[in-house]
Design a protein around this motif. Structure first.
Motif, PDB file in Angstrom:
ATOM      1  N   PHE A 316     -38.651   3.566   9.726  1.00  0.00           N
ATOM      2  CA  PHE A 316     -37.226   3.237   9.395  1.00  0.00           C
ATOM      3  C   PHE A 316     -36.768   4.433   8.281  1.00  0.00           C
ATOM      4  N   PHE A 317     -37.615   4.383   7.358  1.00  0.00           N
ATOM      5  CA  PHE A 317     -37.124   5.424   6.186  1.00  0.00           C
ATOM      6  C   PHE A 317     -37.166   6.788   6.525  1.00  0.00           C
ATOM      7  N   ASN A 319     -36.747   7.899   9.606  1.00  0.00           N
ATOM      8  CA  ASN A 319     -35.705   8.275  10.535  1.00  0.00           C
ATOM      9  C   ASN A 319     -34.629   8.681   9.696  1.00  0.00           C
ATOM     10  N   ASN A 320     -34.302   7.810   8.540  1.00  0.00           N
ATOM     11  CA  ASN A 320     -32.999   8.094   7.524  1.00  0.00           C
ATOM     12  C   ASN A 320     -33.329   9.490   6.934  1.00  0.00           C
ATOM     13  N   LYS A 323     -32.290  12.216   9.227  1.00  0.00           N
ATOM     14  CA  LYS A 323     -30.932  12.735   9.457  1.00  0.00           C
ATOM     15  C   LYS A 323     -30.302  13.810   8.592  1.00  0.00           C
TER      16      LYS A 323
END
Length: 346
Positions: A316-317, A319-320, A323
């Motif tokens: 999750f981290f 993926n951020n 971005k």
């Protein structure tokens, strides 16, 4: 004419479904067969299959044959792109990795083996620092430590009823844990060492797979001859047709899994692949507990939650973080690398 956005989105969705279904199906079956072959007795006399190097040989033989056919069919370069000794060096550590993985199943259950494999981040980071002089962020070390803590809890606090068929003691024997430590060390070294050896070569993935697995075939065959296990393994498979079928299917799904993995990494990137593999490991553990009736203690459930929670949080981290587009020179340096990590034994 450019493809409409709706059509592109639908095409990407179909590709995603294909990748997820392929990896989940092939590797979940692979995990079940590993445990069945190494831990379930065959025949009326309850004989156990003990020749893990024979499984390595069969897997590599199948993968190299399929890779060669793929190269010939696509009319791509069949000649080695890198010096042959580099393929052999990767093959040696890869064989040791796989042998430790199969041998460990004699002493620890599949859930323990699978969850312990999640702890490979630390050896990968250690080898990356030593061999590639890589630098990691503090958050990377945090995830690695959390996963290791979760794995340690899972291994050290087994349910009392989960006993190895090869040992009257508990699952977490010193020998079984030592084999998993060997697996983690060799696996982390293989991926990092491979990046170092093949750096700068514009290498087609099938070419890399073909020569690495071909070298593995030769080395594992030689090992079987020196150990005197080749004829014994063939004799066992000939006497137990269900074992022969299991080995053939194991080699088939292992090869299929390799190509699904390569397809997923090239189409969606390493982040999506890591998330899929984390989910696959979770499903494999749950299926093994149901199929082979492995009891899990409350401490093991806690360890599993820590491990998979950390892995999903890491994805999750990351993926951020992705971005934000990387600098142009960074993109160019990444795209110029011809080596794709070989994932024969997930």
């Amino acid at each position: 004419m450019a493809e409409p956005p709706a059509a592109m989105k639908e095409n990407k969705l179909l590709q995603g479904v294909f990748a997820v279904a392929g990896i989940m199906t092939s590797l979940v079956i692979y995990g079940v067969l590993q445990e069945k072959i190494m831990r379930v007795p065959y025949g009326p006399n309850k004989e156990y299959f003990r020749y893990s190097l024979f499984l390595v040989f069969c897997n590599r033989l199948t993968t190299s044959a399929v890779s060669a056919c793929s190269l010939v069919a696509s009319k791509k370069v069949l000649d080695p792109v890198a010096p042959v000794y580099k393929y052999c060096l990767v093959s040696v550590t890869n064989i040791l990795t796989t042998a430790c993985q199969y041998e460990a199943l004699k002493y620890v259950s599949f859930p323990v083996q699978t969850l312990a494999k999640c702890a490979k981040m630390i050896p990968v980071m250690v080898w990356g620092t030593i061999i590639m002089q890589k630098k990691y962020k503090g958050l990377d070390y945090l995830w690695a430590v959390l996963v290791t803590i979760g794995c340690s809890i899972f291994i050290l606090y087994p349910a009392s009823g989960d006993i190895s068929p090869y040992n009257r003691g508990r699952e977490s024997t010193v020998w079984g844990v030592s084999l998993m430590v060997g697996y983690l060390g060799f696996d982390g070294f293989t991926s990092t060492f491979q990046d170092k050896l093949f750096q700068g070569y514009n290498m087609e993935i099938h070419n890399q797979i073909f020569y690495t697995t071909l070298c593995s075939c030769v080395l594992s065959f030689t090992g079987l001859i020196l150990q005197g296990h080749l004829l014994a393994a063939v004799d066992f498979a000939s006497r137990h047709k269900d074992c022969f079928f299991d080995i053939a299917l194991l080699s088939t799904v292992a090869t299929a899994g390799q190509f699904f993995i390569s397809y997923t990494i090239r189409t969606f990137g390493a982040l999506t692949f890591a998330t899929i593999m984390t989910t696959r490991q979770l499903v494999s553990i749950l299926l093994s507990c149901l199929w082979f009736t492995h009891p899990l203690s409350s401490a093991q459930w806690l360890g599993a939650v820590i491990v998979f929670g950390s892995l999903y949080a890491k994805s999750f981290f990351r993926n951020n973080a992705t971005k934000t587009p990387p600098p142009p020179h960074d993109v160019q340096s990444r795209s110029s690398s011809g080596s794709v990590p070989l994932k024969e034994d997930p």
